[in-house]
Every structure is written in structure tokens, then in C-alpha cells.
Scaffold this motif. Sequence first.
Motif, PDB file in Angstrom:
ATOM      1  N   GLU A 179       0.858  -1.179   0.000  1.00 24.17           N
ATOM      2  CA  GLU A 179       0.000   0.000   0.000  1.00 24.17           C
ATOM      3  C   GLU A 179       0.896   1.231   0.000  1.00 24.17           C
ATOM      4  O   GLU A 179       1.764   1.375   0.862  1.00 24.17           O
ATOM      5  CB  GLU A 179      -0.906   0.032   1.237  1.00 24.17           C
ATOM      6  CG  GLU A 179      -1.807   1.238   1.253  1.00 24.17           C
ATOM      7  CD  GLU A 179      -2.688   1.329   2.490  1.00 24.17           C
ATOM      8  OE1 GLU A 179      -3.477   2.271   2.564  1.00 24.17           O
ATOM      9  OE2 GLU A 179      -2.572   0.463   3.377  1.00 24.17           O
TER      10      GLU A 179
ATOM     11  N   ASN B  71       0.274   5.028   0.312  1.00 25.28           N
ATOM     12  CA  ASN B  71      -0.762   5.984   0.650  1.00 25.28           C
ATOM     13  C   ASN B  71      -0.223   7.389   0.445  1.00 25.28           C
ATOM     14  O   ASN B  71       0.533   7.895   1.266  1.00 25.28           O
ATOM     15  CB  ASN B  71      -1.218   5.785   2.103  1.00 25.28           C
ATOM     16  CG  ASN B  71      -2.378   6.672   2.460  1.00 25.28           C
ATOM     17  OD1 ASN B  71      -2.710   7.610   1.738  1.00 25.28           O
ATOM     18  ND2 ASN B  71      -3.001   6.392   3.584  1.00 25.28           N
TER      19      ASN B  71
ATOM     20  N   LYS C  62       3.036   7.245   2.784  1.00 25.14           N
ATOM     21  CA  LYS C  62       3.457   6.107   3.599  1.00 25.14           C
ATOM     22  C   LYS C  62       3.463   4.870   2.712  1.00 25.14           C
ATOM     23  O   LYS C  62       2.541   4.663   1.936  1.00 25.14           O
ATOM     24  CB  LYS C  62       2.495   5.882   4.767  1.00 25.14           C
ATOM     25  CG  LYS C  62       2.532   6.988   5.799  1.00 25.14           C
ATOM     26  CD  LYS C  62       1.588   6.684   6.940  1.00 25.14           C
ATOM     27  CE  LYS C  62       1.680   7.767   8.005  1.00 25.14           C
ATOM     28  NZ  LYS C  62       0.827   7.456   9.158  1.00 25.14           N
TER      29      LYS C  62
ATOM     30  N   SER D 255       3.564   0.817   2.977  1.00 28.45           N
ATOM     31  CA  SER D 255       3.369  -0.295   3.904  1.00 28.45           C
ATOM     32  C   SER D 255       3.330  -1.613   3.144  1.00 28.45           C
ATOM     33  O   SER D 255       2.853  -1.668   2.006  1.00 28.45           O
ATOM     34  CB  SER D 255       2.049  -0.135   4.666  1.00 28.45           C
ATOM     35  OG  SER D 255       2.031   1.087   5.372  1.00 28.45           O
TER      36      SER D 255
ATOM     37  N   GLY E  79       0.344  -4.287   5.785  1.00 28.74           N
ATOM     38  CA  GLY E  79      -0.188  -3.460   6.857  1.00 28.74           C
ATOM     39  C   GLY E  79       0.848  -2.860   7.785  1.00 28.74           C
ATOM     40  O   GLY E  79       0.498  -2.119   8.696  1.00 28.74           O
ATOM     41  N   GLU E  80       2.126  -3.110   7.559  1.00 31.12           N
ATOM     42  CA  GLU E  80       3.180  -2.573   8.421  1.00 31.12           C
ATOM     43  C   GLU E  80       3.947  -1.478   7.677  1.00 31.12           C
ATOM     44  O   GLU E  80       4.378  -1.666   6.537  1.00 31.12           O
ATOM     45  CB  GLU E  80       4.141  -3.688   8.848  1.00 31.12           C
ATOM     46  CG  GLU E  80       5.132  -3.231   9.890  1.00 31.12           C
ATOM     47  CD  GLU E  80       5.970  -4.377  10.446  1.00 31.12           C
ATOM     48  OE1 GLU E  80       7.090  -4.097  10.879  1.00 31.12           O
ATOM     49  OE2 GLU E  80       5.506  -5.537  10.431  1.00 31.12           O
ATOM     50  N   LEU E  81       4.119  -0.322   8.335  1.00 26.40           N
ATOM     51  CA  LEU E  81       4.805   0.819   7.744  1.00 26.40           C
ATOM     52  C   LEU E  81       6.300   0.536   7.593  1.00 26.40           C
ATOM     53  O   LEU E  81       6.957   0.112   8.544  1.00 26.40           O
ATOM     54  CB  LEU E  81       4.610   2.058   8.619  1.00 26.40           C
ATOM     55  CG  LEU E  81       5.314   3.333   8.157  1.00 26.40           C
ATOM     56  CD1 LEU E  81       4.704   3.835   6.854  1.00 26.40           C
ATOM     57  CD2 LEU E  81       5.221   4.395   9.235  1.00 26.40           C
ATOM     58  N   TYR E  82       6.829   0.796   6.388  1.00 28.84           N
ATOM     59  CA  TYR E  82       8.258   0.614   6.139  1.00 28.84           C
ATOM     60  C   TYR E  82       8.950   1.889   5.672  1.00 28.84           C
ATOM     61  O   TYR E  82      10.172   1.971   5.720  1.00 28.84           O
ATOM     62  CB  TYR E  82       8.494  -0.504   5.105  1.00 28.84           C
ATOM     63  CG  TYR E  82       8.342  -1.851   5.735  1.00 28.84           C
ATOM     64  CD1 TYR E  82       9.405  -2.449   6.391  1.00 28.84           C
ATOM     65  CD2 TYR E  82       7.122  -2.509   5.729  1.00 28.84           C
ATOM     66  CE1 TYR E  82       9.263  -3.679   7.014  1.00 28.84           C
ATOM     67  CE2 TYR E  82       6.969  -3.734   6.343  1.00 28.84           C
ATOM     68  CZ  TYR E  82       8.044  -4.314   6.984  1.00 28.84           C
ATOM     69  OH  TYR E  82       7.895  -5.522   7.608  1.00 28.84           O
TER      70      TYR E  82
ATOM     71  N   TYR F  89       8.145   6.355   5.464  1.00 27.72           N
ATOM     72  CA  TYR F  89       7.273   7.518   5.589  1.00 27.72           C
ATOM     73  C   TYR F  89       8.058   8.718   5.066  1.00 27.72           C
ATOM     74  O   TYR F  89       9.138   9.034   5.582  1.00 27.72           O
ATOM     75  CB  TYR F  89       6.859   7.713   7.042  1.00 27.72           C
ATOM     76  CG  TYR F  89       5.852   8.816   7.286  1.00 27.72           C
ATOM     77  CD1 TYR F  89       4.995   9.272   6.288  1.00 27.72           C
ATOM     78  CD2 TYR F  89       5.741   9.392   8.534  1.00 27.72           C
ATOM     79  CE1 TYR F  89       4.067  10.262   6.530  1.00 27.72           C
ATOM     80  CE2 TYR F  89       4.805  10.389   8.789  1.00 27.72           C
ATOM     81  CZ  TYR F  89       3.984  10.825   7.785  1.00 27.72           C
ATOM     82  OH  TYR F  89       3.067  11.819   8.019  1.00 27.72           O
TER      83      TYR F  89
ATOM     84  N   GLY G 173      10.596   5.933   9.586  1.00 30.70           N
ATOM     85  CA  GLY G 173       9.863   4.671   9.592  1.00 30.70           C
ATOM     86  C   GLY G 173      10.680   3.554   8.979  1.00 30.70           C
ATOM     87  O   GLY G 173      10.152   2.520   8.583  1.00 30.70           O
TER      88      GLY G 173
END
Length: 181
Positions: free
Chosen positions: A60, A62, A74, A76, A79-82, A84, A148
Amino acid sequence: MRSTKKNLTMPVRGAALLAAVAVGAAGCSSQKKFEVSDLCGRKVDSALVAPFLPEGETLEVNGNLSAPEQPRCKVSVDGELYLYVRGNIDEPDFDPLKATERSMRRLGNPAPADGIGDGATIADHGAMAVRACTYKGEKSQYILDIDGVDRPKDTAERRGALEKLLRAHLPVLMEAEGCRP
């Protein structure tokens, strides 16, 4: 007799172990390597983003967090942010590197990076660069902030990847926002 029975079960155990490994490997086959060629609505070399992303099932990006003069995105995986990324056009007399010194320390071992904008700091888990520019006829400065970041696992590799992304993406975002050096 016992040794014969034991010898008969060994191939069965070996086959079961091989099947478990095969099932585990098949379960991993849905993992994909991702390429991101658009970051905060701007083209980016996917090789610059790749080191920060693990393989996974879903990606994702975003970019809906952006506003004029403030691109935000962001990235991800599962579902985990990698990653930013934030950009800002700010007043020329504000020193973001000094103002964010504490937060850069939080990102681990910040150190100056030469040759990126008018000043840059690379930390273990993030980076920031600043470059003077003219925006709508006024003296301003562009600030690019990346955090991030936990990949690559090797800290020296991660810092090197951050420096490459910062160096390449700062002029792209500045130009896209109309902030001319």
C-alpha cells in the motif's frame, strides 16, 4: 526386531519432514517482491525504494496524506509501515536540522551527510535534507524528511540506501512543488 521397526519409521519421518518443508515453502510462494515507482505522487527510481521493502502479500502506497506544499506518503507491506516520506516548503530563516536534532537522535546516531542540498542528516532509521529555494517569488526552503525505516537490516546498508533516496528524491520533489533552487 526393534531395530527393523525403527528403521521402517525413519523413511516415514523423513518424508513427513520433507512434506512439511514443501508446504512451508509453498506457503511462502505468495510473497511478492514489490516495486514502487511513484512516491508522494512523483516518479522515483524503484531501485531506490526497494531496499526498504520486504517481500509480502500486499503493498500500500498511501499518498492521500498530501496537501499543497506538503507531499506526504506512507509505504506499507502487509499493513506494516516501512517508509514515511514528508516534504515541506518553509520559511528561509528556520533551521529544521537544529530544530529536529532531538527527533533525529531518536532515529539513532544522526550524522551530517555531505553534498545533499544545503544540509542533510542521516540517522539509523531516517534522514532529513534542506535546500534553499524560491517559491512563488519568495525565498523559502524545502525540507525532505524520511523515517519509519527498519530495512535493510544491516545499518550501514540502510544508511547508504537512505542517503541515495534523499539525494535523488529531494530535487524531484522540489521541482514538482515549484520550489526552484
